[in-house]
Design a protein around this motif. Structure first.
Motif, short mmCIF file in Angstrom:
data_model
loop_
_atom_site.label_atom_id
_atom_site.label_comp_id
_atom_site.label_asym_id
_atom_site.label_seq_id
_atom_site.Cartn_x
_atom_site.Cartn_y
_atom_site.Cartn_z
N GLU A 37 -0.20 -26.11 -28.80
CA GLU A 37 -0.60 -27.36 -28.16
C GLU A 37 -0.59 -27.13 -26.65
OE1 GLU A 37 -1.27 -30.50 -29.45
OE2 GLU A 37 -1.12 -29.77 -31.50
N SER A 38 -0.97 -28.13 -25.89
CA SER A 38 -0.87 -28.09 -24.42
C SER A 38 -1.52 -26.82 -23.86
CB SER A 38 0.61 -28.20 -24.00
OG SER A 38 0.75 -28.19 -22.61
N ASP A 39 -2.79 -26.60 -24.25
CA ASP A 39 -3.53 -25.42 -23.79
C ASP A 39 -2.80 -24.11 -24.07
OD1 ASP A 39 -5.65 -27.01 -22.80
OD2 ASP A 39 -4.55 -27.34 -20.92
N ALA A 46 3.86 -26.50 -19.40
CA ALA A 46 3.56 -27.20 -20.66
C ALA A 46 3.81 -28.70 -20.50
CB ALA A 46 4.42 -26.65 -21.79
N TYR A 47 2.94 -29.48 -21.13
CA TYR A 47 3.06 -30.94 -21.12
C TYR A 47 2.50 -31.43 -22.45
CZ TYR A 47 2.35 -35.84 -19.80
OH TYR A 47 2.37 -37.21 -19.75
N HIS A 48 3.31 -32.12 -23.24
CA HIS A 48 2.85 -32.62 -24.53
C HIS A 48 3.34 -34.04 -24.75
CE1 HIS A 48 1.65 -32.70 -28.73
NE2 HIS A 48 2.84 -33.16 -29.01
N SER A 106 8.00 -31.72 -21.55
CA SER A 106 7.31 -30.94 -20.53
C SER A 106 8.24 -29.88 -19.93
CB SER A 106 6.74 -31.83 -19.43
OG SER A 106 7.77 -32.42 -18.67
#
Length: 182
Positions: free
Chosen positions: A87-89, A117-119, A167
């Protein structure tokens, strides 16, 4: 190869005990006599396919659950050998170590957050709780409007019916375990 029918009685008994059902109550749910259910549990009788369908339908279980081999008492899992989800690129790497089991009522994830990261997770149902244990790095967690900075080793629990954001705005990888209890 082991005969899968040998497992039926063990599975039936385990499910009945986990649900707190007497033989009489299980009989009423399934339409199979109390005597027959007892014989199946003790391994004295192997049910016909028709009887097994009645039992699985009455107990709201899959037919195949009765035929699968009993799981060992212990199981070693190499997390790195599991198929990862990204997830998150690609900056959030999630391993579903113990998938949801309706009898146990939880699932367990091993999660890595790379820097940046940011989800944002959608709210779960109202009876869901999440338990997070950070074992490496610093996790920034937002639950509703509340922000938490969790530095390893630390833990938190919260109701899963809130918007929550995981994140990693830092330079070090974050590793945390996430148990979701339903």
């Amino acid at each position: 190869m082991k005969d899968p029918s040998q497992n039926i009685g063990l599975v039936l008994k385990e499910i009945r005990f986990k649900r707190g059902l007497t033989l009489d109550e299980a009989s009423k749910l399934t339409g199979v006599s109390k005597a027959m259910l007892g014989q199946i549990e003790r391994g004295e009788s192997v049910p016909t396919i028709s009887t097994l369908w009645k039992i699985s339908t009455g107990l709201k279980l899959s037919f195949s659950e009765f035929l699968s081999s009993k799981k060992q008492d212990s199981e070693v899992i190499d997390i790195n050998a599991l198929e990862a989800m990204f997830e998150s690129d690609g900056k959030m790497i999630l391993y579903n170590v113990f998938p949801f089991n309706p009898f146990l009522g939880f699932e367990y994830f091993y999660i890595k957050l790379l820097p940046g990261a940011y989800h944002q997770a959608s709210p779960h149902n109202s009876s869901c709780e999440e338990y997070i244990t950070v074992t490496k790095g610093v996790l920034k967690l937002i639950v509703d409007e509340n922000q938490y900075i969790l530095k390893a080793p630390s833990a938190i629990s919260f109701r899963g019916d809130k918007v929550h954001i995981y994140s990693n705005p830092y330079e070090e990888e974050v590793i945390f375990q996430n148990i979701i209890k339903y």
